[in-house]
Design a protein around this motif. Sequence first.
Motif, PDB file in Angstrom:
ATOM      1  N   THR A 100       0.832  -1.213   0.000  1.00  0.00           N
ATOM      2  CA  THR A 100       0.000   0.000   0.000  1.00  0.00           C
ATOM      3  C   THR A 100       0.863   1.259   0.000  1.00  0.00           C
ATOM      4  N   THR A 101       2.014   1.178   0.652  1.00  0.00           N
ATOM      5  CA  THR A 101       2.913   2.332   0.718  1.00  0.00           C
ATOM      6  C   THR A 101       3.556   2.607  -0.638  1.00  0.00           C
ATOM      7  N   ILE A 102       3.951   1.540  -1.338  1.00  0.00           N
ATOM      8  CA  ILE A 102       4.629   1.692  -2.621  1.00  0.00           C
ATOM      9  C   ILE A 102       3.675   2.158  -3.723  1.00  0.00           C
ATOM     10  N   VAL A 103       2.418   1.677  -3.703  1.00  0.00           N
ATOM     11  CA  VAL A 103       1.486   2.034  -4.790  1.00  0.00           C
ATOM     12  C   VAL A 103       0.900   3.432  -4.633  1.00  0.00           C
ATOM     13  N   THR A 104       0.987   4.018  -3.437  1.00  0.00           N
ATOM     14  CA  THR A 104       0.357   5.320  -3.199  1.00  0.00           C
ATOM     15  C   THR A 104       0.919   6.450  -4.075  1.00  0.00           C
ATOM     16  N   PRO A 105       2.256   6.645  -4.147  1.00  0.00           N
ATOM     17  CA  PRO A 105       2.758   7.754  -4.983  1.00  0.00           C
ATOM     18  C   PRO A 105       2.343   7.681  -6.456  1.00  0.00           C
ATOM     19  N   PRO A 106       2.495   6.518  -7.140  1.00  0.00           N
ATOM     20  CA  PRO A 106       2.056   6.502  -8.548  1.00  0.00           C
ATOM     21  C   PRO A 106       0.552   6.666  -8.717  1.00  0.00           C
ATOM     22  N   MET A 107      -0.253   6.147  -7.769  1.00  0.00           N
ATOM     23  CA  MET A 107      -1.697   6.348  -7.837  1.00  0.00           C
ATOM     24  C   MET A 107      -2.046   7.835  -7.735  1.00  0.00           C
ATOM     25  N   MET A 108      -1.398   8.522  -6.800  1.00  0.00           N
ATOM     26  CA  MET A 108      -1.643   9.953  -6.643  1.00  0.00           C
ATOM     27  C   MET A 108      -1.226  10.715  -7.893  1.00  0.00           C
ATOM     28  N   LYS A 109      -0.112  10.305  -8.459  1.00  0.00           N
ATOM     29  CA  LYS A 109       0.369  10.954  -9.692  1.00  0.00           C
ATOM     30  C   LYS A 109      -0.679  10.832 -10.791  1.00  0.00           C
ATOM     31  N   ILE A 110      -1.275   9.650 -10.926  1.00  0.00           N
ATOM     32  CA  ILE A 110      -2.283   9.397 -11.959  1.00  0.00           C
ATOM     33  C   ILE A 110      -3.518  10.265 -11.745  1.00  0.00           C
ATOM     34  N   PHE A 111      -4.066  10.222 -10.520  1.00  0.00           N
ATOM     35  CA  PHE A 111      -5.326  10.928 -10.265  1.00  0.00           C
ATOM     36  C   PHE A 111      -5.157  12.446 -10.261  1.00  0.00           C
ATOM     37  N   PHE A 112      -4.055  12.936  -9.688  1.00  0.00           N
ATOM     38  CA  PHE A 112      -3.842  14.385  -9.689  1.00  0.00           C
ATOM     39  C   PHE A 112      -3.478  14.884 -11.077  1.00  0.00           C
ATOM     40  N   ALA A 113      -2.784  14.036 -11.867  1.00  0.00           N
ATOM     41  CA  ALA A 113      -2.455  14.412 -13.244  1.00  0.00           C
ATOM     42  C   ALA A 113      -3.720  14.492 -14.087  1.00  0.00           C
ATOM     43  N   ASP A 114      -4.647  13.535 -13.883  1.00  0.00           N
ATOM     44  CA  ASP A 114      -5.931  13.567 -14.597  1.00  0.00           C
ATOM     45  C   ASP A 114      -6.681  14.856 -14.303  1.00  0.00           C
ATOM     46  N   LYS A 115      -6.619  15.254 -13.033  1.00  0.00           N
ATOM     47  CA  LYS A 115      -7.308  16.482 -12.621  1.00  0.00           C
ATOM     48  C   LYS A 115      -6.704  17.708 -13.322  1.00  0.00           C
ATOM     49  N   GLU A 116      -5.361  17.717 -13.429  1.00  0.00           N
ATOM     50  CA  GLU A 116      -4.687  18.835 -14.089  1.00  0.00           C
ATOM     51  C   GLU A 116      -5.002  18.870 -15.583  1.00  0.00           C
ATOM     52  N   LYS A 117      -5.056  17.686 -16.206  1.00  0.00           N
ATOM     53  CA  LYS A 117      -5.382  17.612 -17.635  1.00  0.00           C
ATOM     54  C   LYS A 117      -6.783  18.169 -17.906  1.00  0.00           C
ATOM     55  N   LYS A 118      -7.711  17.850 -17.003  1.00  0.00           N
ATOM     56  CA  LYS A 118      -9.079  18.340 -17.161  1.00  0.00           C
ATOM     57  C   LYS A 118      -9.113  19.870 -17.058  1.00  0.00           C
ATOM     58  N   LYS A 119      -8.321  20.419 -16.116  1.00  0.00           N
ATOM     59  CA  LYS A 119      -8.254  21.881 -15.955  1.00  0.00           C
ATOM     60  C   LYS A 119      -7.694  22.538 -17.216  1.00  0.00           C
ATOM     61  N   GLU A 120      -6.635  21.923 -17.777  1.00  0.00           N
ATOM     62  CA  GLU A 120      -6.015  22.476 -18.979  1.00  0.00           C
ATOM     63  C   GLU A 120      -6.985  22.440 -20.163  1.00  0.00           C
ATOM     64  N   ALA A 121      -7.733  21.317 -20.279  1.00  0.00           N
ATOM     65  CA  ALA A 121      -8.705  21.179 -21.365  1.00  0.00           C
ATOM     66  C   ALA A 121      -9.788  22.249 -21.254  1.00  0.00           C
ATOM     67  N   MET A 122     -10.258  22.494 -20.017  1.00  0.00           N
ATOM     68  CA  MET A 122     -11.306  23.499 -19.802  1.00  0.00           C
ATOM     69  C   MET A 122     -10.767  24.901 -20.137  1.00  0.00           C
ATOM     70  N   ALA A 123      -9.493  25.149 -19.786  1.00  0.00           N
ATOM     71  CA  ALA A 123      -8.885  26.449 -20.064  1.00  0.00           C
ATOM     72  C   ALA A 123      -8.767  26.678 -21.570  1.00  0.00           C
ATOM     73  N   LEU A 124      -8.385  25.612 -22.299  1.00  0.00           N
ATOM     74  CA  LEU A 124      -8.270  25.696 -23.752  1.00  0.00           C
ATOM     75  C   LEU A 124      -9.625  25.982 -24.410  1.00  0.00           C
ATOM     76  N   LYS A 125     -10.655  25.307 -23.877  1.00  0.00           N
ATOM     77  CA  LYS A 125     -12.015  25.507 -24.406  1.00  0.00           C
ATOM     78  C   LYS A 125     -12.456  26.953 -24.198  1.00  0.00           C
ATOM     79  N   LYS A 126     -12.124  27.469 -23.013  1.00  0.00           N
ATOM     80  CA  LYS A 126     -12.537  28.818 -22.661  1.00  0.00           C
ATOM     81  C   LYS A 126     -11.852  29.846 -23.570  1.00  0.00           C
ATOM     82  N   ASN A 127     -10.569  29.567 -23.888  1.00  0.00           N
ATOM     83  CA  ASN A 127      -9.811  30.515 -24.704  1.00  0.00           C
ATOM     84  C   ASN A 127     -10.069  30.355 -26.209  1.00  0.00           C
ATOM     85  N   ALA A 128     -10.708  29.238 -26.576  1.00  0.00           N
ATOM     86  CA  ALA A 128     -10.955  28.982 -28.011  1.00  0.00           C
ATOM     87  C   ALA A 128     -12.013  29.914 -28.583  1.00  0.00           C
TER      88      ALA A 128
END
Length: 388
Positions: free
Chosen positions: A360-388
Amino acid sequence: MLIFQIAVILIASKIAGDISVRLGQPSVLGKLLIGIVLGPSVLGLVTNTEILQEISQIGVILLMFLAGLETDIDEFKRTAKASTSVGVMGIIAPLAMGYAAGLALGLSSIESVFLGLLLSATSVSISVQTLKELGKLKSKEGATIMGAAVIDDVLVIIALAFLMSFAGGDVNLGMVILKKVVFFAIILLVSWKVVPWVLKKFAPLQVTESVISAGLILCFLFAYFAEYTGVAAIIGAYIAGVAISLTNYREEITHKVETISYSFFVPVFFTSVGVTAQFAGILENLWIIVLLSVLAIVSKLLGGALGAKMAGFPWRNSMAIGSAMVSRGEVALIIAAIGLESQLLTADMFAVLIVVVLVTTIVTPPMMKIFFADKEKKKEAMALKKNA
């Protein structure tokens, strides 16, 4: 021998952390994995001695102290409801699933409840470092995770005391609860009145680094008092950091303590987690390890995420919060040791759970990277849509 082991740990952890970052993962993952390689299970260059454990304990205390120093107290207050929801749901799901798994494995009811409680524990020391690397420690999600960790720790310890009183252990439940109440009452009063006074008194002293010394003194005293009253030492260290963050000495102490911590103590802590891994006899119980590891990850991930969702977070953010609660770390190891001593765990099950905690300790950092990265990608996509 100790000096050589420390030199090996520092060299290997820095290189492994760099490789991990280059591969797109948090550096803490490389540090955890290199600990396994250096430890008795692979190369045997580093052994889990008592003094190494003590240095590691200082490392995790300083890590949580820094997390407290960087906490935005206003955000922390705003996320109190969310933290409670995440903390409670993050206990209910693992407790229920752990109890069911225990019964399926042929454990008694009380042993199954103990297994559920062990899987309910959370240690966010690994998550804290990952949050720092991802730049999320001061975010709303970061504040929610830290608050949930405090609530989780207190509730699990009280529930454990309640169980031990039924199991015939020499535990006074009323005294356990009283100690927790006394701890928080005293620590909040000291944080409010004593901490600023101590720092002001130390600041003019004609000695080197007097303010930093004062900060460390408060950190270690808070950690000791927490441990003495049955609360995890890391919670005391975190509260000390939060208290100091409200003073004018926050930046000075943060900068100097980071230098001390990340150059020596914290790398030893991360690496020592991997060093403790013992894989002897793992094949005989491999299916149990896989079952409990999956259960431990899924139950905490979904429990924490559901709690966050109930508090109003979107699903993506909720999953990110849930992923940060997955690591069981040293808190679960302490509970496992209690179970072995009180015969609620057999020696074989204890060995199994040590591996599960490590997973559980070893899998936590990559899991967080995945979920927080997904969140950032969604923010970037929304920003691009807004500026389009």
